[in-house]
Design a protein around this motif. Structure first.
Motif, PDB file in Angstrom:
ATOM      1  N   VAL A 214       0.190  25.962 -87.345  1.00 51.72           N
ATOM      2  CA  VAL A 214      -0.524  24.560 -87.867  1.00 51.72           C
ATOM      3  C   VAL A 214      -1.703  24.903 -89.051  1.00 51.72           C
ATOM      4  N   ALA A 215      -1.718  25.398 -90.124  1.00 50.77           N
ATOM      5  CA  ALA A 215      -3.208  25.116 -91.148  1.00 50.77           C
ATOM      6  C   ALA A 215      -3.582  23.764 -91.715  1.00 50.77           C
ATOM      7  N   VAL A 216      -4.809  23.148 -90.894  1.00 53.56           N
ATOM      8  CA  VAL A 216      -4.725  21.681 -91.780  1.00 53.56           C
ATOM      9  C   VAL A 216      -6.372  22.208 -92.597  1.00 53.56           C
ATOM     10  N   ILE A 217      -6.014  21.988 -93.639  1.00 52.52           N
ATOM     11  CA  ILE A 217      -6.761  22.232 -94.516  1.00 52.52           C
ATOM     12  C   ILE A 217      -6.928  20.796 -95.673  1.00 52.52           C
ATOM     13  N   GLY A 218      -7.835  21.183 -96.550  1.00 51.90           N
ATOM     14  CA  GLY A 218      -7.590  19.864 -97.801  1.00 51.90           C
ATOM     15  C   GLY A 218      -9.027  18.900 -97.400  1.00 51.90           C
ATOM     16  N   GLU A 219      -9.471  17.518 -98.096  1.00 46.42           N
ATOM     17  CA  GLU A 219     -10.675  17.702 -98.099  1.00 46.42           C
ATOM     18  C   GLU A 219     -11.828  17.677 -97.218  1.00 46.42           C
ATOM     19  N   PHE A 220     -12.979  18.203 -97.456  1.00 49.23           N
ATOM     20  CA  PHE A 220     -14.171  18.723 -96.440  1.00 49.23           C
ATOM     21  C   PHE A 220     -14.265  17.433 -95.118  1.00 49.23           C
ATOM     22  N   GLU A 247     -10.264  24.866 -90.112  1.00 48.44           N
ATOM     23  CA  GLU A 247     -10.921  25.246 -91.287  1.00 48.44           C
ATOM     24  C   GLU A 247     -12.774  25.123 -90.581  1.00 48.44           C
ATOM     25  N   PRO A 248     -13.491  26.158 -90.798  1.00 48.80           N
ATOM     26  CA  PRO A 248     -14.981  26.473 -89.885  1.00 48.80           C
ATOM     27  C   PRO A 248     -15.630  26.209 -91.331  1.00 48.80           C
ATOM     28  N   ILE A 249     -16.637  25.323 -90.782  1.00 46.09           N
ATOM     29  CA  ILE A 249     -17.918  24.595 -91.789  1.00 46.09           C
ATOM     30  C   ILE A 249     -18.386  26.173 -92.690  1.00 46.09           C
ATOM     31  N   ALA A 250     -18.639  27.012 -92.308  1.00 49.57           N
ATOM     32  CA  ALA A 250     -19.164  27.731 -92.514  1.00 49.57           C
ATOM     33  C   ALA A 250     -18.607  28.572 -93.434  1.00 49.57           C
ATOM     34  N   GLY A 251     -16.877  28.140 -93.665  1.00 48.08           N
ATOM     35  CA  GLY A 251     -15.996  28.686 -95.063  1.00 48.08           C
ATOM     36  C   GLY A 251     -16.676  27.794 -95.883  1.00 48.08           C
ATOM     37  N   TRP A 252     -17.353  26.231 -96.193  1.00 44.23           N
ATOM     38  CA  TRP A 252     -17.628  25.287 -96.730  1.00 44.23           C
ATOM     39  C   TRP A 252     -18.579  26.490 -97.534  1.00 44.23           C
ATOM     40  N   ILE A 253     -20.168  26.653 -96.340  1.00 41.61           N
ATOM     41  CA  ILE A 253     -21.132  26.365 -96.866  1.00 41.61           C
ATOM     42  C   ILE A 253     -21.579  27.911 -97.584  1.00 41.61           C
ATOM     43  N   LYS A 338      -6.057  28.047-100.444  1.00 44.68           N
ATOM     44  CA  LYS A 338      -6.123  27.966 -98.793  1.00 44.68           C
ATOM     45  C   LYS A 338      -4.979  28.591 -98.991  1.00 44.68           C
ATOM     46  N   HIS A 339      -4.381  27.299 -99.643  1.00 48.11           N
ATOM     47  CA  HIS A 339      -2.398  26.939 -99.304  1.00 48.11           C
ATOM     48  C   HIS A 339      -1.774  28.589-100.121  1.00 48.11           C
ATOM     49  N   VAL A 340      -2.109  28.857-100.785  1.00 46.92           N
ATOM     50  CA  VAL A 340      -1.582  30.462-101.563  1.00 46.92           C
ATOM     51  C   VAL A 340      -1.583  31.553-100.289  1.00 46.92           C
ATOM     52  N   TYR A 341      -3.467  31.879-100.156  1.00 45.26           N
ATOM     53  CA  TYR A 341      -4.158  32.226 -99.221  1.00 45.26           C
ATOM     54  C   TYR A 341      -3.047  32.190 -97.851  1.00 45.26           C
ATOM     55  N   TYR A 342      -2.771  31.237 -96.802  1.00 40.70           N
ATOM     56  CA  TYR A 342      -1.664  31.616 -96.062  1.00 40.70           C
ATOM     57  C   TYR A 342      -0.478  31.312 -96.045  1.00 40.70           C
ATOM     58  N   VAL A 343       0.091  31.129 -97.236  1.00 34.45           N
ATOM     59  CA  VAL A 343       1.528  31.045 -97.237  1.00 34.45           C
ATOM     60  C   VAL A 343       1.477  33.393 -97.540  1.00 34.45           C
ATOM     61  N   LYS A 344       1.037  33.668 -98.201  1.00 35.26           N
ATOM     62  CA  LYS A 344       0.902  35.116 -98.582  1.00 35.26           C
ATOM     63  C   LYS A 344       0.498  36.314 -98.509  1.00 35.26           C
ATOM     64  N   HIS A 349       2.597  28.978 -90.197  1.00 31.34           N
ATOM     65  CA  HIS A 349       4.352  28.305 -90.299  1.00 31.34           C
ATOM     66  C   HIS A 349       3.819  27.477 -91.294  1.00 31.34           C
ATOM     67  N   MET A 350       3.103  26.996 -91.260  1.00 30.39           N
ATOM     68  CA  MET A 350       3.253  25.461 -92.140  1.00 30.39           C
ATOM     69  C   MET A 350       1.635  24.831 -92.345  1.00 30.39           C
ATOM     70  N   VAL A 351       1.205  24.275 -93.362  1.00 25.88           N
ATOM     71  CA  VAL A 351       0.136  24.080 -94.024  1.00 25.88           C
ATOM     72  C   VAL A 351       0.030  22.645 -94.175  1.00 25.88           C
ATOM     73  N   VAL A 352      -0.936  21.836 -93.512  1.00 29.04           N
ATOM     74  CA  VAL A 352      -0.936  20.171 -93.615  1.00 29.04           C
ATOM     75  C   VAL A 352      -2.582  20.294 -94.155  1.00 29.04           C
ATOM     76  N   SER A 353      -2.529  19.334 -95.614  1.00 27.39           N
ATOM     77  CA  SER A 353      -3.649  19.316 -97.069  1.00 27.39           C
ATOM     78  C   SER A 353      -3.731  17.372 -96.239  1.00 27.39           C
ATOM     79  N   VAL A 354      -4.457  17.521 -95.989  1.00 18.84           N
ATOM     80  CA  VAL A 354      -4.846  15.928 -95.144  1.00 18.84           C
ATOM     81  C   VAL A 354      -6.561  15.698 -96.126  1.00 18.84           C
ATOM     82  N   LYS A 355      -6.451  14.046 -96.472  1.00 19.22           N
ATOM     83  CA  LYS A 355      -7.121  13.416 -97.345  1.00 19.22           C
ATOM     84  C   LYS A 355      -7.401  12.307 -97.899  1.00 19.22           C
TER      85      LYS A 355
END
Length: 481
Positions: A214-220, A247-253, A338-344, A349-355
């Protein structure tokens, strides 16, 4: 400066290593406690209405700490200063500085100092000087913390002895804190990480456990924090049987540098070449390449188990049919990308976008996600808003999607078992072998789940174990024991 710098808002690992990085520059530093729902209540009391819950949690957490220190008889205005990130744009994040100052005045700390570290210009406002040396120390701390954190999430779900990974991570975090506090040479950090790798090799893991990724994405802040602010989402998902990809903070920078680079290119196209623009573009591009190289160097210590930082240019291309990457604010186009990247690329298996509740940039992203889901119907995706309450509702919604992801992971392992003509029982028994319990065991890229990856990459060894040591699922000693 005699005052102690207070900071917070990240994970415990990040904050401890950042503390070491800051102290290496001669400052005194102290991370705030993990924000809780009491912090939320205090934040709501002193902040304006209509702010997002990261504001309430972080502002309330600071005031809560200051009030507790004041009760001990400490003059907090003379002994502490708070450092936070500053920004601008359509996101309410750009208003944090104002909210901190107003809330502190209301709470009775009108002379309390705040230092602003600008995330886009690498400049500072206040008594803390954001020198190149401090920036480099912070980068080493954050990148290293990213790696440690992901190692924990990649291995903890499979540990044979519960708590073994957390115990080792706590010890390693303290070791690296002291290294960073003394200056944190890259050579010393790498040496410490290799020693950590050796200690990892002693721990045993059962990779036959079938767990959805499960990938956890969304607001930082919402996808980074490990607190009441997102209902302790990452650890809760683990408890519910998932393997989490934070998600790594390095990706945000890396994203911030990419946007800066793209703005410079557009400025050059519109206004023409100039010495300063060319110099800034080269510096930004070079920094981006160097920092990604350093991240990969840290990944290499663990046989590249921590995930790579995807190309920001590629992420922008993935998002382009749905979201203009120059529309900044919050995570901009990244939630969609990120959603497209993880699925494509079948990364989870699953993406949770939390905000946070009412987050404008994330609301924009949610509008685009509807089109993404129509283009990628195979995606198991859920977007949830956090507001400090409604925890049961949020988790029940996630559980329904997690059930689908579990079924997908089980089917994936079944396919891998059929491919190699191995039964599930044989695989489970083979995974009791010491050679298949190592943390950095080979993993195939043909599957998503760790169980299927380990099976696919080590099928020959598993079959050999079945032939030599197993009969009807029972371990039979060989002549050599």
């Amino acid at each position: 400066m005699d005052k102690t710098i207070l900071f917070g808002g990240l994970t415990p690992i990040h904050e401890r290593l950042i503390q070491g990085a800051v102290e290496s520059q001669g400052y005194k530093a102290l991370p705030l406690p993990v924000p809780d729902n009491q912090s939320l209540a205090i934040g709501r009391e002193y902040c304006n209405r209509g702010m997002c819950n990261p504001t309430y949690y972080t502002v309330g957490n600071l005031i809560k700490f200051l009030l507790e220190e004041q009760k001990k008889g400490i003059n907090v205005e003379e002994n502490y200063i708070f450092a936070t990130i500053g920004a601008c744009g359509p996101c309410r994040f750009g208003m944090y500085e104002t909210e901190y100052k107003q809330a502190l005045r209301k709470a009775g700390f009108k002379n309390f100092q705040i230092a602003i570290l600008n995330q886009t210009t690498f400049s500072s406002e206040g008594t803390i000087e954001l020198t190149p040396s401090l920036i480099w120390q912070l980068i080493k701390a954050i990148w290293t913390a990213d790696i440690l954190r992901e190692i924990g999430y990649r291995l903890r779900p499979y540990e044979v002895e519960n708590g073994s990974i957390d115990k080792l991570l706590t010890e390693q975090t303290e070791t690296l804190y002291h290294i960073l506090k003394k200056g944190g040479k890259v050579k010393e950090i790498l040496k410490s990480l290799y020693q950590f790798r050796k200690k990892l090799q002693v721990i045993r893991f059962n990779f036959s456990k079938v767990k959805p990724v499960v990938a956890v994405i969304g607001e930082f802040w919402a996808h980074t924090t490990e607190s009441d602010g997102n209902y302790h989402l990452h650890r809760w998902l683990e408890e519910e049987g998932a393997e989490v990809r934070p998600e790594p903070i390095a990706g945000w920078i890396d994203y911030q540098l990419f946007i800066t680079e793209e703005k410079l290119k557009k400025e050059i196209k519109a206004k023409g070449l100039s010495k300063n623009r060319i110099k800034s573009l080269i510096a930004t591009k070079s920094l981006s390449i160097a920092l990604k190289g350093f991240y990969n160097l840290l990944r290499s210590v663990f046989s590249f188990l921590p995930k790579e930082l995807p190309s920001q240019k590629y992420l922008a291309q993935l998002a382009s049919p749905y979201f203009d990457y120059m529309v900044v604010g919050g995570e901009g186009h990244l939630e969609v990308a990120k959603h497209v990247y993880y699925v494509k690329h079948k990364k989870c298996h699953m993406v949770v976008s939390v905000k946070p509740f009412g987050c404008m940039p994330s609301t924009q992203s949610d509008g685009a996600q509807a089109k993404v889901l129509s283009d990628y119907p195979e995606s198991i995706f859920i977007s949830v808003e956090t507001s400090g309450d409604a925890e049961i509702n949020v988790k029940s919604r996630i559980l329904m999607k997690l059930f689908e992801a579990k079924k997908l992971a089980e089917q994936e392992l079944s396919n891998a078992l059929r491919k190699h003509k191995i039964t599930k029982r044989e695989f489970e028994n083979a995974c009791k072998s010491e050679n298949l319990q190592k943390p950095l065991i080979k993993r195939s890229k043909n599957y998503i789940s760790t169980a299927a990856q380990v099976l696919d990459a080590n099928a020959k060894q598993i079959k050999s174990l079945i032939r030599e040591k197993f009969s009807d699922g029972l371990l039979i000693p060989t002549k050599n024991g």
